[in-house]
Every structure is written in C-alpha cells, then in structure tokens.
Design an enzyme around this catalytic site. Structure first.
Site, mmCIF file in Angstrom:
data_model
loop_
_atom_site.group_PDB
_atom_site.id
_atom_site.type_symbol
_atom_site.label_atom_id
_atom_site.label_comp_id
_atom_site.label_asym_id
_atom_site.label_seq_id
_atom_site.Cartn_x
_atom_site.Cartn_y
_atom_site.Cartn_z
ATOM 1 N N ASN A 1 32.653 -6.092 16.676
ATOM 2 C CA ASN A 1 31.842 -6.032 17.810
ATOM 3 C C ASN A 1 32.326 -5.284 18.939
ATOM 4 O O ASN A 1 33.162 -5.748 19.565
ATOM 5 C CB ASN A 1 31.348 -7.483 18.166
ATOM 6 C CG ASN A 1 30.610 -7.522 19.611
ATOM 7 O OD1 ASN A 1 30.020 -6.305 19.899
ATOM 8 N ND2 ASN A 1 30.465 -8.453 20.084
ATOM 9 N N TRP A 2 32.042 -3.932 18.979
ATOM 10 C CA TRP A 2 32.611 -3.055 19.973
ATOM 11 C C TRP A 2 32.190 -3.468 21.500
ATOM 12 O O TRP A 2 32.563 -2.811 22.544
ATOM 13 C CB TRP A 2 32.309 -1.675 19.515
ATOM 14 C CG TRP A 2 32.917 -1.216 18.628
ATOM 15 C CD1 TRP A 2 33.566 -1.710 17.456
ATOM 16 C CD2 TRP A 2 33.442 0.299 18.300
ATOM 17 N NE1 TRP A 2 34.191 -0.829 16.652
ATOM 18 C CE2 TRP A 2 34.063 0.354 17.165
ATOM 19 C CE3 TRP A 2 32.896 1.484 18.905
ATOM 20 C CZ2 TRP A 2 34.286 1.512 16.640
ATOM 21 C CZ3 TRP A 2 33.389 2.633 18.324
ATOM 22 C CH2 TRP A 2 34.063 2.809 17.360
ATOM 23 N N LYS A 3 30.964 -4.137 21.573
ATOM 24 C CA LYS A 3 30.505 -4.594 22.737
ATOM 25 C C LYS A 3 30.162 -3.400 23.663
ATOM 26 O O LYS A 3 29.921 -2.364 23.213
ATOM 27 C CB LYS A 3 31.814 -5.483 23.682
ATOM 28 C CG LYS A 3 32.032 -6.882 22.829
ATOM 29 C CD LYS A 3 32.945 -7.756 23.538
ATOM 30 C CE LYS A 3 33.246 -8.801 22.662
ATOM 31 N NZ LYS A 3 33.622 -10.083 23.196
ATOM 32 N N HIS B 1 24.638 -13.641 21.130
ATOM 33 C CA HIS B 1 26.095 -13.667 21.709
ATOM 34 C C HIS B 1 26.261 -14.314 22.853
ATOM 35 O O HIS B 1 25.385 -14.109 23.753
ATOM 36 C CB HIS B 1 26.629 -12.116 21.798
ATOM 37 C CG HIS B 1 28.198 -12.154 21.777
ATOM 38 N ND1 HIS B 1 28.693 -12.234 23.052
ATOM 39 C CD2 HIS B 1 29.017 -11.993 20.712
ATOM 40 C CE1 HIS B 1 29.963 -12.086 22.925
ATOM 41 N NE2 HIS B 1 30.189 -12.138 21.581
ATOM 42 N N GLU C 1 27.708 -13.609 25.404
ATOM 43 C CA GLU C 1 27.834 -12.730 26.759
ATOM 44 C C GLU C 1 26.180 -12.568 26.868
ATOM 45 O O GLU C 1 25.848 -12.425 28.064
ATOM 46 C CB GLU C 1 28.453 -11.622 26.285
ATOM 47 C CG GLU C 1 29.960 -11.914 26.560
ATOM 48 C CD GLU C 1 30.975 -10.873 25.465
ATOM 49 O OE1 GLU C 1 30.364 -9.719 25.085
ATOM 50 O OE2 GLU C 1 31.990 -11.411 25.216
ATOM 51 N N GLU D 1 31.316 -19.027 17.559
ATOM 52 C CA GLU D 1 32.052 -18.550 18.291
ATOM 53 C C GLU D 1 32.507 -19.355 19.541
ATOM 54 O O GLU D 1 31.416 -19.526 20.580
ATOM 55 C CB GLU D 1 31.385 -16.995 18.815
ATOM 56 C CG GLU D 1 31.404 -15.902 17.624
ATOM 57 C CD GLU D 1 31.556 -14.732 18.529
ATOM 58 O OE1 GLU D 1 32.476 -13.935 17.902
ATOM 59 O OE2 GLU D 1 30.489 -14.540 19.313
ATOM 60 N N GLY E 1 37.242 -13.192 23.845
ATOM 61 C CA GLY E 1 38.046 -12.259 24.920
ATOM 62 C C GLY E 1 38.905 -13.119 25.880
ATOM 63 O O GLY E 1 39.269 -12.144 26.986
ATOM 64 N N SER F 1 38.810 -14.310 19.839
ATOM 65 C CA SER F 1 40.329 -13.716 19.898
ATOM 66 C C SER F 1 41.026 -13.563 18.401
ATOM 67 O O SER F 1 42.212 -13.944 18.437
ATOM 68 C CB SER F 1 41.275 -14.758 20.853
ATOM 69 O OG SER F 1 40.714 -14.792 22.126
ATOM 70 N N GLY G 1 37.525 -7.676 20.604
ATOM 71 C CA GLY G 1 38.577 -6.734 21.278
ATOM 72 C C GLY G 1 39.286 -5.994 20.280
ATOM 73 O O GLY G 1 39.959 -4.790 20.295
HETATM 74 P P1 PGA Z 1 36.916 -11.355 20.948
HETATM 75 O O1 PGA Z 1 35.359 -11.256 20.900
HETATM 76 O O2 PGA Z 1 37.501 -11.070 19.570
HETATM 77 O O3 PGA Z 1 37.393 -10.136 21.929
HETATM 78 O O4 PGA Z 1 37.304 -12.591 21.302
HETATM 79 C C1 PGA Z 1 34.731 -11.870 19.912
HETATM 80 C C2 PGA Z 1 33.093 -11.651 20.184
HETATM 81 O O5 PGA Z 1 32.721 -11.620 21.280
HETATM 82 O O6 PGA Z 1 32.451 -11.613 19.222
#
Ligand code: PGA
Length: 248
Positions: A8-10, A97, A99, A165, A171, A208, A230
C-alpha cells in the site's frame, strides 16, 4: 497457498520519476520470484503507467488501487469508479482502510457500497478491519472486530480478502505482537466460520510490517499474507520482505 503481499503505497511518492525508480528496483530484486503473490496498490494517477513495468502476461505482480467510489459514473467530482480501475488493469482494491475511515469519515455503510461496486466489476476487495488504541485499552478489540465483520455485506465474505490492521500499529513503528496478532487471527476466523458461515481463505496482517517481523505473522500468527505500507516504498526493504516470505 502462496503468501500474498499487498503493498500500500498510500499518497507516495510525489513524482513519476520516483515511481519508475522504485518499481524498477523492485522488479529487478524479485526477478526469480516463485513462492509469493504480490499486489502493488498505487496512487490513482500512477495506475496508467503500470504497463511500462509489467506486461499483461507477466503475472508476477498485480495491480491494485487504494479506494474506489461506489457509483459507476456521473456527477461525483473527484471520485474514481471501480469500473475505471478495472479498465486500467487493476485487479484489487483496498477498501475501508483506517486512514479513509479517520480522515474521510468513511462509514461501514459507505464501505459496503464500495465492496459491492468492486465485486460487480470483478475487482477483488481487500477489506481492512482493526481496533483503535482506545478500543484496545478498553479490552474491546474482539467486539470491534466482530462488529466490523458482521456489518460487511452478507454472503460476500468468501469473495473478499480481509486485512487485520490494528489502527494503533499502522505507520507507528509499533507492530502488533505475534501472539496478540495470532489471537486476533483465530478470533476472526472463528467469527467467520461460526456466525458468518464463511471460510475466508485469505486473511492478511498489516501494521508496521518490516523485513524483521514479516515472516512471523505468517509462520507463527497464521496469517495468509501481509499488507505493507511504509516498508513497501523502500525497495530494499520490500524485496527483503518478499524474499523472507518466499523462504517461509
Ligand atoms: P504501515 O501501513 O505498514 O506503514 O504500518 C500499513 C497500512 O496502512 O496498510
């Protein structure tokens, strides 16, 4: 079943030149890949460049998006439909997600409409669920997971991928401990099989993940794959994760 790694490159990176750099390095680093499946979920605007890197018949790495809208087309300024993604070659889409729930007010109802829209055009939804830090502190993790699973549209859980998650682990560099993740995994599988009558072949862990801990979520906590944020835009780290899982 081969482990599935979803990147997931966000909202990264800021230039196409960087996209090219990351994808070239990843592509070179996993040339002989056999034992894992990989999906890369790019920001919308980079999706059309995918064929530069991976030809259609080169099935090693698949393309995904990070969200979609539930309507097929029309006056919805700024939105992107599941059908548009499908037509660009996407096979997967991350939905719900944390976010999106947090910054864009996505509700279970909105997420459900998106899941249905994705399935309608044969995009595979990756539904994210997980508890907040407050819920965890109040001992409500399982209650939240159960509520989130039960509010998903009925009868579709066998056709989607679920990603556990924990919100507090995303993150933060504070990954969920393996035994805690294992308990959540077992709980999710129990709810799915007992009350929802579903088998859920694919259950991912995200939060993470790095090259040190990745393997343990598969080998010890029993997940079928990973959702990597990340670490997925750092080619060396991502390649290490892939290689570690290949050896699993
Ligand atoms: P992260 O994000 O690996 O940076 O914690 C995971 C995600 O948001 O899917």
């Amino acid at each position: 079943m081969k482990p599935l790694i979803v990147a997931n490159w966000k909202m990264n990176p800021n230039t196409l030149a960087e996209v090219r750099e990351i994808l070239s390095e990843v592509k070179a680093g996993i040339k002989d890949l056999k034992g894992v499946e990989i999906v890369i979920c790019l920001p919308y605007i980079y999706l059309p460049y995918w064929p530069e890197f991976f030809r259609k018949n080169e099935r090693k790495i698949r393309l995904g998006a990070q969200d979609c809208f539930w309507k097929e087309k029309g006056a919805y300024t700024g939105e992107i439909s599941a059908l548009m993604l499908k037509n660009l070659g996407c096979e997967y889409v991350i939905l719900g997600h944390s976010e999106r729930r947090k910054y864009f007010g996505e509700t279970e109802e909105m997420i459900n409409k998106k899941i249905k829209a994705a399935l309608k055009v044969k995009l595979k939804p990756i539904l994210c669920i997980g508890e907040t830090v407050e819920a965890r502190e109040q001992g409500k993790t399982f209650k939240i997971l159960e509520e989130q699973l039960e509010s998903a549209p009925k009868g579709i859980l066998n056709s989607i991928i679920i990603a556990y998650e924990p919100v507090w682990a995303i993150g933060t560099g504070n990954p969920c401990g393996i035994s805690e993740a294992r308990k959540a995994n077992l709980f999710i599988r129990k709810i799915l099989s007992q009350s929802l009558n579903s088998l859920t072949p694919l259950l991912l862990y995200g939060g993470s993940v790095n090259s040190e801990n990745a393997i343990f979520y598969i080998k010890e906590a029993g997940f079928s794959g990973l959702l990597v944020g990340g670490a997925s835009i750092i080619p060396k780290e991502f390649i290490k994760i892939v290689k570690n899982l290949e050896r699993a």
